[in-house]
Design an enzyme around this catalytic site. Structure first.
Site, PDB file in Angstrom:
ATOM      1  N   LYS A  44      40.115  31.418  70.103  1.00 38.76           N
ATOM      2  CA  LYS A  44      39.346  30.775  68.653  1.00 38.76           C
ATOM      3  C   LYS A  44      39.953  30.558  67.693  1.00 38.76           C
ATOM      4  O   LYS A  44      39.457  30.196  66.462  1.00 38.76           O
ATOM      5  CB  LYS A  44      38.055  31.830  68.272  1.00 38.76           C
ATOM      6  CG  LYS A  44      37.143  32.370  69.576  1.00 38.76           C
ATOM      7  CD  LYS A  44      36.286  33.213  69.042  1.00 38.76           C
ATOM      8  CE  LYS A  44      36.278  34.446  68.368  1.00 38.76           C
ATOM      9  NZ  LYS A  44      34.857  35.148  68.010  1.00 38.76           N
ATOM     10  N   LYS A  46      41.422  32.453  65.790  1.00 43.40           N
ATOM     11  CA  LYS A  46      41.368  33.648  64.754  1.00 43.40           C
ATOM     12  C   LYS A  46      42.376  34.831  65.084  1.00 43.40           C
ATOM     13  O   LYS A  46      42.831  35.100  66.115  1.00 43.40           O
ATOM     14  CB  LYS A  46      40.004  34.269  65.055  1.00 43.40           C
ATOM     15  CG  LYS A  46      38.880  33.530  64.184  1.00 43.40           C
ATOM     16  CD  LYS A  46      37.649  34.493  64.342  1.00 43.40           C
ATOM     17  CE  LYS A  46      36.574  33.992  63.305  1.00 43.40           C
ATOM     18  NZ  LYS A  46      35.381  34.874  63.099  1.00 43.40           N
TER      19      LYS A  46
HETATM   20  N1  C2G Z   1      27.833  36.515  60.278  1.00 45.89           N
HETATM   21  C1  C2G Z   1      26.872  36.597  59.279  1.00 45.89           C
HETATM   22  N2  C2G Z   1      27.066  36.471  57.828  1.00 45.89           N
HETATM   23  C2  C2G Z   1      28.197  36.699  57.553  1.00 45.89           C
HETATM   24  C3  C2G Z   1      29.194  36.689  58.475  1.00 45.89           C
HETATM   25  C4  C2G Z   1      29.234  36.703  59.731  1.00 45.89           C
HETATM   26  O1  C2G Z   1      25.525  36.497  59.689  1.00 45.89           O
HETATM   27  N3  C2G Z   1      28.555  36.411  56.176  1.00 45.89           N
HETATM   28  C5  C2G Z   1      27.343  36.661  61.758  1.00 45.89           C
HETATM   29  C6  C2G Z   1      28.139  35.456  62.136  1.00 45.89           C
HETATM   30  O2  C2G Z   1      27.172  34.365  62.131  1.00 45.89           O
HETATM   31  C7  C2G Z   1      28.053  35.882  63.856  1.00 45.89           C
HETATM   32  C8  C2G Z   1      28.572  37.386  63.569  1.00 45.89           C
HETATM   33  O3  C2G Z   1      28.262  37.686  62.387  1.00 45.89           O
HETATM   34  O4  C2G Z   1      26.893  35.736  64.620  1.00 45.89           O
HETATM   35  C9  C2G Z   1      29.895  37.702  63.922  1.00 45.89           C
HETATM   36  O5  C2G Z   1      30.595  36.657  62.919  1.00 45.89           O
HETATM   37  P1  C2G Z   1      32.251  36.768  63.531  1.00 45.89           P
HETATM   38  O6  C2G Z   1      32.848  37.926  63.671  1.00 45.89           O
HETATM   39  O7  C2G Z   1      32.854  35.684  62.337  1.00 45.89           O
HETATM   40  O8  C2G Z   1      32.028  36.017  64.806  1.00 45.89           O
HETATM   41  P2  C2G Z   1      32.472  34.417  65.301  1.00 45.89           P
HETATM   42  O9  C2G Z   1      33.938  34.233  65.150  1.00 45.89           O
HETATM   43  O10 C2G Z   1      31.338  33.722  64.823  1.00 45.89           O
HETATM   44  O11 C2G Z   1      32.434  34.606  66.873  1.00 45.89           O
HETATM   45  O12 C2G Z   1      31.061  33.533  71.187  1.00 45.89           O
HETATM   46  C10 C2G Z   1      30.641  33.553  69.970  1.00 45.89           C
HETATM   47  C11 C2G Z   1      31.867  34.095  68.975  1.00 45.89           C
HETATM   48  O13 C2G Z   1      32.655  34.971  69.870  1.00 45.89           O
HETATM   49  C12 C2G Z   1      31.384  34.321  67.782  1.00 45.89           C
END
Ligand code: C2G
Length: 134
Positions: A44, A46
């Site tokens: 990803k 990350k």
């Molecule tokens: N999220 C949120 N508000 C934020 C930050 C994150 O609602 N301020 C939500 C994101 O939209 C996501 C979840 O929290 O639904 C997890 O966010 P991340 O850890 O950044 O995950 P991400 O990189 O989006 O990975 O296959 C799907 C991916 O693994 C999602």
């Protein structure tokens, strides 16, 4: 028993994550989190501050998270949904539209993100105020 799943890295667990997870848990009776593995994070693009094991420990400590499974690839969701008998996939709306194809196997719900907070923002703020976190 309405079963919900969501996926993410959940690094530097913060209130935006908790707000998403709580709302996802309120959509059903049982919430599964697909937690991105360290190797999937690389795919990803990350680099998480906390290892999978530490992110897992944090997520399993959340009272409204019922189960955590590893997320190792983009394309495991359909198999997970079928295997875990999932009724709804819930994601933040930064993913809006991206998982609509899964509507053939479950409901797909996108919830508003918590706009002002992100793991990246936390890291930038800490660097800017010279807390020595790189
Ligand atoms: N999220 C949120 N508000 C934020 C930050 C994150 O609602 N301020 C939500 C994101 O939209 C996501 C979840 O929290 O639904 C997890 O966010 P991340 O850890 O950044 O995950 P991400 O990189 O989006 O990975 O296959 C799907 C991916 O693994 C999602």
């Amino acid at each position: 028993m309405r079963r919900v799943i969501t996926y993410g890295t959940f690094d530097l667990l913060h209130y935006g994550h908790i707000h998403l997870l709580r709302r996802a848990s309120e959509i059903g009776d049982y919430l599964i989190v697909g937690l991105s593995s360290d190797s999937f994070n690389e795919i990803k693009g990350k680099k998480s501050y906390f290892s999978y094991e530490h992110r897992l420990l944090l997520l399993k400590s959340i009272v409204f998270v019922n189960e955590v499974i590893p997320e190792n690839s983009w394309d495991q969701k359909k198999k997970d949904i079928i295997h875990h008998k999932i009724d709804a996939l819930v994601m933040g709306d930064d993913w809006k539209g991206k998982f609509d194809s899964l509507q053939e196997v479950c409901e797909v719900i996108y919830l508003p993100r918590t706009p002002e907070i992100s793991t990246t923002q936390i890291k930038m703020d800490l660097q800017r105020e010279g807390y020595g976190v790189t």
